[in-house]
Design a protein around this motif. Structure first.
Motif, PDB file in Angstrom:
ATOM      1  N   MET A 101       0.826  -1.209   0.000  1.00 21.74           N
ATOM      2  CA  MET A 101       0.000   0.000   0.000  1.00 21.74           C
ATOM      3  C   MET A 101       0.866   1.269   0.000  1.00 21.74           C
ATOM      4  O   MET A 101       0.501   2.293  -0.578  1.00 21.74           O
ATOM      5  CB  MET A 101      -0.920   0.004   1.229  1.00 21.74           C
ATOM      6  N   LEU A 102       2.027   1.181   0.661  1.00 21.00           N
ATOM      7  CA  LEU A 102       2.908   2.345   0.700  1.00 21.00           C
ATOM      8  C   LEU A 102       3.373   2.732  -0.708  1.00 21.00           C
ATOM      9  O   LEU A 102       3.414   3.913  -1.072  1.00 21.00           O
ATOM     10  CB  LEU A 102       4.119   2.053   1.596  1.00 21.00           C
ATOM     11  N   ALA A 153       0.516   4.360  -2.533  1.00 27.23           N
ATOM     12  CA  ALA A 153       0.299   5.705  -2.002  1.00 27.23           C
ATOM     13  C   ALA A 153       1.321   6.691  -2.565  1.00 27.23           C
ATOM     14  O   ALA A 153       0.987   7.820  -2.943  1.00 27.23           O
ATOM     15  CB  ALA A 153       0.374   5.685  -0.475  1.00 27.23           C
ATOM     16  N   ARG A 154       2.581   6.258  -2.659  1.00 26.12           N
ATOM     17  CA  ARG A 154       3.613   7.131  -3.219  1.00 26.12           C
ATOM     18  C   ARG A 154       3.333   7.433  -4.688  1.00 26.12           C
ATOM     19  O   ARG A 154       3.503   8.555  -5.148  1.00 26.12           O
ATOM     20  CB  ARG A 154       4.983   6.479  -3.061  1.00 26.12           C
TER      21      ARG A 154
END
Length: 236
Positions: free
Chosen positions: A1-2, A5-6
């Motif tokens: 997810m990170l 998101a980025r």
């Protein structure tokens, strides 16, 4: 997810820059002196083109005196070049500039230097061998006026329409020339000769056409002024 998101944040930032830049559009006829395009200016122009994709940028490279003339004729919209530090900014009587605004903005000021090959040692008892740019070069005029004021004899060994030709003649050891100190070409050096009178001081400026610096011209002028340190290099 990170990672997702980025990616979303990067896409949002790209979209924000794109739509913010899209407010500037049109044609920008930009003139720059040759000694400037040989240093940091290409990178600054690349940033401007990327930030303002709807601006049609046209670049003209030449001598400062020629570019200022073309600007006054209406053939250019913005010029980045040098002038004598004592000269008034363009935009006097007849210029269509609103009250409180200016056609011209300073970028930096510096003194001129006598330059040549590192081993150049002009004989003070002989006429000075000069490598000069062709008229209407500002540095040519200032050099000759300085020598005339001090009664220094000289002879012209090379006349060039470009800084590259001037550099080649100096590297060949034909003589010496005058150049902005922070833009001395590679392979050449400032001459430490007490018998040579100081050739004066110039100012690098961005100047708009008959109107104040607005729109694409104003945006490029602001970018140039904000990055003046990138346009200069240490002498020597």
């Amino acid at each position: 997810m990170l990672g997702f998101a980025r990616a979303v944040l990067e896409t949002e930032e790209q979209a924000r820059r794109h739509f913010a830049a899209s407010t500037l559009r049109g044609r920008l006829r930009f003139g720059a002196s040759e000694d400037l395009v040989q240093h940091g200016l290409p990178g600054i122009l690349r940033e401007f083109v990327r930030a303002h994709p709807l601006v049609d940028l046209e670049l003209t490279v030449g001598l400062s005196g020629t570019l200022h003339g073309r600007l006054e004729e209406g053939a250019l919209d913005l010029v980045f070049a040098k002038r004598r530090a004592s000269e008034a900014a363009p935009g006097g009587e007849g210029a269509e500039v609103p009250a409180g605004e200016s056609r011209s903005q300073p970028v930096w000021r510096e003194r001129l230097a006598w330059i040549g090959a590192p081993d150049a040692r002009p004989d003070p008892a002989q006429p000075l061998p000069l490598i000069l740019l062709a008229p209407p070069s500002i540095t040519r005029t200032m050099a000759l006026e300085t020598l005339a004021r001090h009664g220094r004899a000289w002879r012209e060994v090379c006349t060039s329409s470009s800084h590259s030709g001037q550099r080649a003649a100096a590297l060949a050891g034909l003589g010496i020339g005058v150049h902005a100190r922070s833009l001395i070409p590679p392979g050449l050096a400032e001459l430490q000769a007490p018998h040579l009178p100081p050739p004066g001081t110039v100012e690098f400026i961005v100047t708009g056409g008959r109107r104040a610096l607005r729109g694409p011209a104003g945006a490029l002028a602001a970018l140039i002024r904000a990055n003046s340190d990138r346009l200069q290099q240490p002498a020597g």
